[in-house]
Design a protein around this motif. Structure first.
Motif, mmCIF file in Angstrom:
data_model
loop_
_atom_site.group_PDB
_atom_site.id
_atom_site.type_symbol
_atom_site.label_atom_id
_atom_site.label_comp_id
_atom_site.label_asym_id
_atom_site.label_seq_id
_atom_site.Cartn_x
_atom_site.Cartn_y
_atom_site.Cartn_z
ATOM 1 N N ILE A 1 -28.669 31.317 23.165
ATOM 2 C CA ILE A 1 -28.720 30.145 22.296
ATOM 3 C C ILE A 1 -28.707 30.638 20.853
ATOM 4 O O ILE A 1 -29.151 31.743 20.544
ATOM 5 N N ALA A 2 -28.174 29.804 19.977
ATOM 6 C CA ALA A 2 -28.006 30.178 18.578
ATOM 7 C C ALA A 2 -29.315 30.081 17.806
ATOM 8 O O ALA A 2 -30.300 29.490 18.264
ATOM 9 N N CYS A 3 -29.313 30.673 16.597
ATOM 10 C CA CYS A 3 -30.432 30.546 15.668
ATOM 11 C C CYS A 3 -29.876 30.034 14.337
ATOM 12 O O CYS A 3 -29.032 30.690 13.722
ATOM 13 N N VAL A 4 -30.341 28.860 13.920
ATOM 14 C CA VAL A 4 -29.915 28.279 12.643
ATOM 15 C C VAL A 4 -30.826 28.830 11.548
ATOM 16 O O VAL A 4 -32.049 28.788 11.675
ATOM 17 N N PRO A 5 -30.269 29.383 10.476
ATOM 18 C CA PRO A 5 -31.086 30.049 9.461
ATOM 19 C C PRO A 5 -31.931 29.122 8.581
ATOM 20 O O PRO A 5 -32.922 29.568 8.006
ATOM 21 N N ASP A 6 -31.564 27.850 8.479
ATOM 22 C CA ASP A 6 -32.251 26.951 7.544
ATOM 23 C C ASP A 6 -32.652 25.664 8.260
ATOM 24 O O ASP A 6 -31.793 24.933 8.763
ATOM 25 N N GLN A 7 -33.948 25.370 8.300
ATOM 26 C CA GLN A 7 -34.422 24.167 8.996
ATOM 27 C C GLN A 7 -33.928 22.875 8.341
ATOM 28 O O GLN A 7 -33.936 21.813 8.961
ATOM 29 N N LYS A 8 -33.476 22.957 7.087
ATOM 30 C CA LYS A 8 -32.969 21.770 6.404
ATOM 31 C C LYS A 8 -31.515 21.470 6.758
ATOM 32 O O LYS A 8 -30.996 20.405 6.416
ATOM 33 N N ASP A 9 -30.867 22.397 7.447
ATOM 34 C CA ASP A 9 -29.466 22.217 7.824
ATOM 35 C C ASP A 9 -29.401 21.403 9.118
ATOM 36 O O ASP A 9 -29.110 21.922 10.203
ATOM 37 N N THR A 10 -29.666 20.101 8.990
ATOM 38 C CA THR A 10 -29.719 19.238 10.170
ATOM 39 C C THR A 10 -28.363 19.132 10.871
ATOM 40 O O THR A 10 -28.298 18.973 12.094
ATOM 41 N N GLU A 11 -27.288 19.236 10.123
ATOM 42 C CA GLU A 11 -25.956 19.159 10.725
ATOM 43 C C GLU A 11 -25.713 20.321 11.673
ATOM 44 O O GLU A 11 -25.197 20.137 12.784
ATOM 45 N N ALA A 12 -26.107 21.521 11.250
ATOM 46 C CA ALA A 12 -25.925 22.704 12.099
ATOM 47 C C ALA A 12 -26.823 22.630 13.327
ATOM 48 O O ALA A 12 -26.423 23.036 14.431
ATOM 49 N N ILE A 13 -28.041 22.106 13.152
ATOM 50 C CA ILE A 13 -28.968 21.981 14.273
ATOM 51 C C ILE A 13 -28.426 21.010 15.309
ATOM 52 O O ILE A 13 -28.394 21.299 16.516
ATOM 53 N N LYS A 14 -27.972 19.842 14.850
ATOM 54 C CA LYS A 14 -27.452 18.843 15.791
ATOM 55 C C LYS A 14 -26.200 19.350 16.487
ATOM 56 O O LYS A 14 -26.018 19.134 17.696
ATOM 57 N N LYS A 15 -25.332 20.035 15.750
ATOM 58 C CA LYS A 15 -24.120 20.578 16.360
ATOM 59 C C LYS A 15 -24.466 21.575 17.464
ATOM 60 O O LYS A 15 -23.851 21.577 18.535
ATOM 61 N N ALA A 16 -25.474 22.429 17.184
ATOM 62 C CA ALA A 16 -25.903 23.413 18.183
ATOM 63 C C ALA A 16 -26.462 22.719 19.423
ATOM 64 O O ALA A 16 -26.224 23.164 20.551
ATOM 65 N N LEU A 17 -27.183 21.610 19.223
ATOM 66 C CA LEU A 17 -27.768 20.873 20.351
ATOM 67 C C LEU A 17 -26.720 20.075 21.127
ATOM 68 O O LEU A 17 -26.978 19.666 22.257
ATOM 69 N N GLU A 18 -25.582 19.843 20.532
ATOM 70 C CA GLU A 18 -24.486 19.209 21.260
ATOM 71 C C GLU A 18 -23.773 20.211 22.167
ATOM 72 O O GLU A 18 -23.164 19.838 23.171
ATOM 73 N N GLU A 19 -23.892 21.500 21.813
ATOM 74 C CA GLU A 19 -23.256 22.561 22.599
ATOM 75 C C GLU A 19 -24.192 23.115 23.671
ATOM 76 O O GLU A 19 -23.762 23.457 24.765
ATOM 77 N N LYS A 20 -25.478 23.261 23.326
ATOM 78 C CA LYS A 20 -26.502 23.755 24.255
ATOM 79 C C LYS A 20 -27.717 22.842 24.136
ATOM 80 O O LYS A 20 -27.861 22.097 23.171
ATOM 81 N N ASP A 21 -28.628 22.930 25.099
ATOM 82 C CA ASP A 21 -29.815 22.069 25.082
ATOM 83 C C ASP A 21 -30.964 22.642 24.259
ATOM 84 O O ASP A 21 -32.069 22.094 24.292
ATOM 85 N N ALA A 22 -30.731 23.717 23.541
ATOM 86 C CA ALA A 22 -31.786 24.285 22.695
ATOM 87 C C ALA A 22 -31.173 25.132 21.596
ATOM 88 O O ALA A 22 -30.066 25.666 21.742
ATOM 89 N N VAL A 23 -31.904 25.257 20.502
ATOM 90 C CA VAL A 23 -31.491 26.098 19.382
ATOM 91 C C VAL A 23 -32.745 26.616 18.688
ATOM 92 O O VAL A 23 -33.768 25.927 18.633
#
Length: 206
Positions: free
Chosen positions: A135-157
């Protein structure tokens, strides 16, 4: 017992060989899976489970340099189903895909691993079955777009220095994700110390 895919003839043959070559044993550790305990009665079997878990916690403590890890699940944790009070539920539509339940994971080993800022590969088979090779690691908790995109690909990030977020259609599946991700992060910490490798890509991708 050497690794074999869940339910395969290989894993059964490996287990059989391991038990036959260790006469009198009441537990077998299965590489990348977990353990199987057995005895003459149900009570004796649970006693073997408790002893194995106690020894394992002591080993973890020594290996990781500290007290026994605060793992929120298991027979000796009080509630075998797990205490996940460190996981905060969220239905925030800017993060969680439609139709899924979500939660922030503030579990100790998830937070510890997230600080490294890199993807989390599969070290245990349950993780691979539920989440694939990594599973991926998003570097910035404020990057909600990257977080949601990752959760659309896998069930966790993972989120660097925060922990992670998991999402599932069923609340029970979400709880299972809590447990599997925390176990995998603990396995990653031990693997890094001992130079062990994650699951082979071919075995992790189902």
């Amino acid at each position: 017992s050497p690794y074999g895919r869940n339910g395969s003839e290989e894993i059964m043959a490996n287990m059989d060989q391991t038990v036959r070559s260790h006469e009198g044993c009441s537990a077998v550790l299965m590489q990348h899976h977990g353990a199987v305990c057995f005895a003459g009665t149900v009570e004796e079997t649970f006693d073997a489970c408790r002893k194995l878990e106690s020894v394992s916690r002591a080993y973890f403590a020594k290996a990781l340099g500290g007290s026994a890890p605060d793992i929120p699940f298991g027979i000796t944790a009080g509630d075998p189903a797990g205490d996940f009070s460190a996981c905060k539920r969220t239905e925030d539509p800017s993060l969680i895909p439609e139709g899924k339940h979500g939660a922030f994971l503030y579990l100790p080993y998830v937070r510890r691993y997230s600080a490294e800022g890199r993807e989390l590969p599969a070290f245990i088979d349950d993780f691979a079955q539920m989440l694939g090779a990594s599973i991926a690691c998003v570097p910035d908790q404020k990057d909600t777009e990257a977080i949601k995109k990752a959760l659309e690909e896998k069930d966790a990030v993972l989120i660097r220095n925060v922990g992670g977020i998991a999402a599932a259609k069923d609340p029970e599946d979400l709880t299972a994700l809590f447990m599997v991700i925390e176990k995998n992060c603990l396995a990653a910490a031990l693997a890094e110390r001992d130079g062990m490798q994650p699951l082979d890509q071919a075995d992790a991708v189902r």
